[in-house]
Design an enzyme around this catalytic site. Structure first.
Site, short mmCIF file in Angstrom:
data_model
loop_
_atom_site.label_atom_id
_atom_site.label_comp_id
_atom_site.label_asym_id
_atom_site.label_seq_id
_atom_site.Cartn_x
_atom_site.Cartn_y
_atom_site.Cartn_z
N ASP B 307 0.85 -1.19 0.00
CA ASP B 307 0.00 0.00 0.00
C ASP B 307 0.89 1.24 0.00
O ASP B 307 1.89 1.27 0.71
CB ASP B 307 -0.88 0.00 1.25
CG ASP B 307 -2.08 -0.92 1.07
OD1 ASP B 307 -2.66 -0.90 -0.04
OD2 ASP B 307 -2.39 -1.66 2.02
N THR B 379 -15.48 24.58 3.48
CA THR B 379 -14.87 25.71 2.75
C THR B 379 -13.59 25.29 2.05
O THR B 379 -13.20 25.84 1.04
CB THR B 379 -14.53 26.86 3.71
OG1 THR B 379 -13.60 26.37 4.68
CG2 THR B 379 -15.77 27.38 4.42
N SER B 382 -8.42 27.87 4.79
CA SER B 382 -8.20 28.44 6.12
C SER B 382 -7.62 29.85 5.91
O SER B 382 -7.21 30.18 4.80
CB SER B 382 -7.23 27.58 6.92
OG SER B 382 -5.94 27.64 6.33
#
Lengths: 565, 678
Positions: B307, B379, B382
């Protein structure tokens, strides 16, 4: 080691090894079916014999066919030998063979051994020679090569169930390989002075006014296949020492070449079949190194003077010329005999009984190793593959993977079968020789006492089990004990190897071919060649060390102590 | 290779004392029959003992036979001792585990609707499918799947790691193990194992070697060794016939000595110890294999499925560079990025602060007066507001929505270049002015490329599995140096890849933790489940990693290879030993009849008796001398098969030929000095 001898051995090796490459390529084409210029003849034979060329055989089918063919041929040959008096081409009116001798001889020729307990000149007719023995020399050789071809197919593909068709393989190998080379070789031998006639023995009046009978017959063709098919059964009792079988240095060289060439071509064919030419060359190289060491060693042993004769002022020429033909000399004699015992040929052009103990040991040990350098046609290759599997199995773990050879995993089944083959050979050689020496009959067969007698008996059982057929001439082999004992040893030595080999083939064929990576065990370099030689010697030969110490090695030390046998 | 668990000294007194006792118990022929070579040696030792006793009773010379008999018994004892030591080392570990298996009282839930009403039941009476309630301080009574709740669990009993881990219902962290302890909160657990079949039980059995079955390769090797033994049975049994012809009488003791020296007692005696030690190495490495077969398969693996996240790269993306738009100075962008990231507590946000500190010397903690606008998932931006100025940082499209007009020339190219490199671009703006871009990079773990190179030299392909898109995946793959990539991978893709590789004859190893990894784990030849994973994953794999560290797959392969190499090296050594023994014994037994054979006594051994005895003593001592190597294992070097073979063949093949010549000579000199049989 004289310059002459070194050059001669180098010449022999160069001629054989050089020819092995083109012949190997040709063999691969015969095995995979791409050689087909005689297709109409093939079809004719298939129709005549009722062979379905499209029938595919798994390993069981192949092995059963081999056994069935051998049983039929064995019975046929036995019948011919017993009934030869009434059969055609018997100008000398030779009587039928007694049962024990006929059993031994039939086993001998069915198994490609050609151990000759009979005396050819007086005990076998021309007809039996041609239709009994010579036919078998072709069939048993072709059958051996066919088994090798089946084994190659097992490596060449992944997850297959079919190894080929034994009958088709035998027909094709005979047609495309054995017959053409034999015919050319027979013509060359004729040119060299070997007779080919059905006129019976020649009865001549000598200059002194007496009469003499000169044995002769259809020699040239039998001589060619005798060497090419590593059969070794001589038309005459004296085998290739007889001037009608092997008249001169040129025929001698040709015969050595014939003995060795197919054995060395097979690993090359193998490399082509599996698409890994270098891996084939590695097997070829291991065979070549063992053979070269044996040839030089065999010569060195005979080139040394017998210290007893020297001491007595009897050593006429340098080296041990006892039992060797003056027309060949030492190096041509030792090279021939080493070639014949490194294969399953067993022809001789000089008498091993008269060799120095070490000279005899070279031939004895080559056979005990399992005749893999290059060995009998087909059987030698199969033997070398068994050793390659064992080598990879023992040392292969050292690269950190479970063992695989040419992408095929080697597991319990393969090891079981390979060990079985080694085990049965060891059993017949050592138990046969040991038990014979406990019997009155066995002791009576020995021509000599002391360690030399032991060597004769050990050599006889080794030769029979390994299907070689050569003898320490001193052994009187036409006894019930040895006729039947060695007969069974020959059958066991042949089928207890070829059938496990086919079973291994079947098992490997069913496995996938694993891709090669940097982590795979390398089987194509110098390292593997050395490892393989080591395994052949340690697993194939060391178990005979105690016996060989009591025979040739003890005799050698006694000879230096001034005692001869 | 590091090991978290305590390492056990090779010369631990307690283990050796117990092993010495066990070695004698193991002489029982019924159990020894599993080992054909050593069993045969025991039979021969008994035979020679009888012979010596018989001779002594008849007042015939029996000293030599007696001494040979003693050394043959010692040979057998050394072999059983080797196995006992290997088992003893596992037992120490098992005892530690057993302490965790104290029988607890479980809280069996009778009615699912009322989880807090339970019936006290002994843990050993729990059955698969029962529901139990566990709260802080309780020991988890059995293996199970969390049905409800979230809690922290101390798994140190199993893993040796004392920091508690979070376990919760649903997802990939829902499995709990019996014997571990709840530190906080409560859980409802569905029991997943019947008594005696729990993970802990299985682990104890494995560690103790109770479930030890011979692996396929061990079986094949046993056949080879048994075959060799049979060959020498024939060679030695026929020897009296051949020797008798020449007038040599061979005593039973002499034949027995020759026979035992020739059969492969060294590898026969050490084979099972090597296998047990291999499992033990894995366990000390905190990986539990359910069978020796799995360890062997690990050595054979051709492809590793890894992985990406957590194995090849660190779990988080980190800021690696900033790119101002034309007209903006780099320090300006750096300061803007810093201010805008003050409100981003994600690892990505913190990595931006770290970058500007390291690269531009900006103090991340310096916080001017103003309002921090925290990062939210909706959103995706930041920021920081002060003096009417708004700094913003976030996903490119979110930031572009804030600015006036299209982005400046060059900005789009920068964004594309970052994406092509496999990184994630962020944009920074001040009010409605675009300032530049930040590159968030998937950081490939240092040194991982070298390890993949090493794997490649071993012939192992590495395959990166990731949910990323192809472009990103390809870029990371190139940087990490993997051989193949499965991008946008689904669990089905993994399974399909493994199946395809297996039809090509490749062996595949993978690790996984989720329930949807289970089919692939089961399909893989080596499936390493994470201890933190689901019960389904743990049952599908054939190994469990107690540390839940996916990078360990690489070491697991190395441990597998080490096991096979050790086995091969000692087999080769054992067989190569034979050559010298012929030179020691053959001249000794025949020299009376054929004095000339003294020339074969190349070691110049003092007398026939001392020669034979020296060979027998060497044959016994070499077993015990090689025990440390068998337990520690031959070192594996990732240098490729050809180089590895050359090295090991030189040491164990050639060494196997030479060592006994020196050893037998040395023992003979000692015997001579002591005037024993001289």
């Amino acid at each position: 080691m004289t310059w002459h001898a070194t050059l001669y051995i180098a010449l022999v090796l160069a001629l054989v090894l050089g020819a092995a490459f083109p012949l190997g390529t040709w063999l691969a084409r015969v095995f995979d079916g791409t050689a087909d210029f005689l297709a109409p003849v093939e079809r004719g034979i298939y129709r005549l014999c009722g062979i379905d060329p499209n029938e595919k055989m798994g390993w069981r089918g192949y092995a059963l066919a081999l056994l069935a063919l051998s049983v039929v041929h064995f019975l046929l040959l036995y019948a011919i030998l017993r009934l030869q008096y009434w059969l055609p081409f018997n100008p000398e009116h030779i009587p039928g063979m007694p049962p024990g001798l006929a059993f031994n001889t039939a086993a001998s020729f069915t198994t490609n051994t050609n151990w000759q307990a009979y005396t050819p000149e007086s005990q076998i007719s021309d007809g039996a020679q041609m239709f009994g023995l010579t036919v078998h020399m072709f069939i048993s050789a072709a059958a051996g090569i066919a088994v090798a071809a089946a084994l190659m197919r097992a490596f060449a593909a992944g997850r297959i169930a079919v190894l080929g068709n034994l009958y088709v393989d035998i027909v094709r190998i005979t047609l495309y390989v054995l017959l053409p080379i034999s015919l050319v070789a027979a013509v060359l031998l004729l040119a060299g002075g070997v007779p080919m006639t059905l006129a019976g023995f020649a009865h001549v009046h000598t200059l002194t006014g007496g009469t003499q009978t000169i044995a002769r017959g259809p020699v040239a063709l039998q001589e060619a296949i005798k060497e090419l098919g590593t059969n070794g059964g001589g038309f005459f009792n004296a085998n290739s020492a007889h001037p009608f079988e092997n008249p001169n240095a040129w025929t001698n060289l040709l015969e050595i070449w014939l003995i060795l060439v197919i054995g060395f071509a097979l690993p090359i064919a193998f490399g082509r079949m599996v698409g890994r030419a270098r891996d084939g060359v590695a097997l070829f190289a291991a065979m070549a190194v063992i053979l070269a060491v044996a040839m030089f060693g065999g010569y060195a042993a005979e080139a040394a003077n017998n210290p007893v004769l020297v001491h007595a002022g009897l050593a006429a020429a340098p080296g041990n010329m006892v039992g060797k033909e003056v027309r060949f000399g030492i190096v041509q004699s030792t090279s021939f005999n080493v070639a014949a015992t490194a294969t399953s040929c067993g022809a001789v052009n000089s008498f091993l009984d008269s060799y120095t103990p070490l000279g005899g040991l070279v031939s004895l040990f080559l056979m005990q190793l399992g005749e893999v350098a290059p060995g009998g046609v087909g059987s030698g290759f199969a033997g070398m593959i068994l050793f390659a599997l064992l080598a990879v199995f023992v040392a292969g773990l050292m690269v950190g993977r479970t063992p695989e050879y040419l992408g095929k995993k080697i597991e319990s089944r393969e090891i079981k079968l390979a060990m079985l083959a080694v085990l049965i050979q060891t059993l017949f050689i050592l138990l046969g020789a040991g038990a014979s020496l406990l019997t009155k009959s066995g002791l009576g067969s020995l021509a000599s006492g002391g360690p030399h007698g032991l060597s004769e008996m050990l050599y006889g059982w080794t030769s029979a089990t390994e299907n070689n057929g050569s003898a320490f001439a001193g052994l009187a082999a036409n006894t019930a004990l040895l006729n039947y004992g060695l007969g069974f040893a020959m059958l066991a030595g042949r089928f207890a190897v070829l059938i496990p080999v086919l079973a291994i083939g079947g098992s490997l064929a069913a496995k996938p071919v694993l891709p090669r990576s940097a982590g795979s065990f390398p089987t194509d370099g110098l390292l593997f060649v050395s490892l393989l030689i080591g395994v052949v010697v340690v697993l194939g030969g060391l178990q005979f060390m105690p016996a060989d110490t009591l025979g040739p090695l003890a005799e050698q030390t006694l000879m230096h102590a001034g005692k001869l046998f | 290779m590091t090991s978290k668990a305590e390492t056990i000294s090779l010369f631990d007194r307690a283990i050796l004392t117990r092993a010495a006792r066990d070695a004698v118990v193991k002489l029982n022929p019924m159990t020894l029959a599993r080992n054909p070579v050593i069993f045969t040696t025991e039979v021969i030792a008994a035979l020679v003992s009888l012979d010596a006793t018989h001779a002594a009773l008849l007042h015939r010379p029996a000293a030599f036979a007696a001494v040979i008999a003693v050394w043959l018994w010692i040979t057998v004892l050394f072999a059983t001792f080797a196995e006992a030591v290997a088992e003893g080392r596992g037992r120490v570990r098992a005892d530690a585990l057993r302490q965790a298996r104290t029988d607890t009282v479980a809280k069996l839930i009778v009615d699912r609707a009322e989880p807090h009403i339970y019936k006290p039941t002994r843990a050993s009476d729990l059955r698969r499918g029962d529901l139990v309630f566990v709260e802080a301080g309780d020991l988890i009574p059995s293996d199970g799947e969390i049905v409800e709740g979230i809690a922290s669990v101390n798994e140190s009993a199993i893993t040796g790691e004392s920091a508690p881990v979070i376990r919760e219902a649903g997802g990939d962290r829902s499995a709990v193990t019996g014997g571990t302890q709840l530190v906080s909160d409560w859980l409802v657990i569905r029991v997943a194992a019947d008594p005696g079949a729990t993970f802990l039980d299985r682990m104890i059995a494995l560690v103790e070697g109770a479930e030890r079955r011979k692996t396929p390769n061990e079986i094949a090797l046993d056949i080879l060794l048994a075959g060799l033994t049979l060959i020498f049975v024939i060679a030695i049994a026929t020897l009296p016939m051949l020797a008798g012809y020449g007038g040599t009488h061979l005593s039973i003791a002499v034949l027995a000595a020759l026979f035992v020296c020739l059969i492969p007692t060294t590898i026969g005696g050490l084979l099972s110890a090597i296998g047990i030690a291999g499992m033990d190495r894995l366990i000390r490495f905190n990986v539990v294999a359910t069978s020796g077969r799995a360890v062997e398969a690990a050595g054979d693996v051709d492809a590793l499925l890894l992985d990406k996240t957590g194995t090849i790269t660190f779990g988080n993306r980190m800021a690696s560079a900033i790119y101002p738009v034309p007209g903006v100075a780099e320090p300006t962008l750096a300061e803007a990025a810093r201010l805008a990231s003050l409100g981003d507590d994600t690892p990505e946000g913190r990595s931006i602060l770290a970058l500007v500190r390291d690269r531009y010397g900006l103090d991340p903690s310096a916080r001017p007066a103003g309002t921090v606008v925290p990062f939210t998932a909706t959103t995706r931006v930041s920021g920081f507001d002060a003096d009417g100025v708004a700094w913003r940082k976030g996903a490119v499209d979110s930031v572009l929505a804030l600015i006036a007009g299209p982005p400046q020339a060059g900005f789009t190219e920068t964004i594309d270049r970052i994406a092509r490199a496999g990184s994630t671009p962020l944009a920074v703006c001040r009010d409605r002015t675009l300032l530049g871009a930040i590159e968030l990079k998937d950081i490939v773990k240092p040194g991982i490329r070298a390890r993949f190179d090493a794997l490649r030299r071993m012939g192992i392909r590495t395959v990166m599995v990731t949910g990323d898109n192809r472009v990103t995946a390809a870029a990371i793959a190139a940087e990490a140096g993997v051989d193949d990539v499965i991008a946008e991978a689904t669990p089905q893709d993994k399974l399909a890849y493994i199946r395809r590789a297996q039809t090509e004859g490749r062996l595949v190893a993978m690790c996984g933790d989720g329930t949807n990894d289970a089919p692939a784990l089961a399909q893989a030849d080596v499936g390493v489940a994470m201890q933190t994973g689901t019960q389904a994953a743990r049952e599908a794999g054939n190994m469990v990693d107690l540390d839940s560290d996916p990078t360990k797959l690489i070491e697991i392969v190395e441990i597998g290879k080490q096991l096979l190499i050790t086995r091969g090296a000692l087999t080769t050594f054992s067989i190569a030993n034979d050559i010298s023994k012929y030179f020691a014994i053959l001249p000794a037994i025949f020299v009376a009849t054929y004095p000339g054979l003294q020339s074969l006594n190349v070691m110049r051994l003092a007398t026939p008796e001392s020669a034979i005895l020296s060979a027998v003593i060497f044959n016994a001592l070499i077993i015990v001398a090689l025990v440390p190597l068998a337990l520690r294992g031959v070192r594996f070097r990732p240098v490729g098969a050809a180089a590895l073979l050359r090295r090991n063949l030189l040491i164990y093949g050639l060494g196997g030929i030479v060592a006994p010549f020196l050893g037998i000579k040395a023992i003979d000199m000692i015997l001579s000095a002591l005037h024993i049989f001289t």
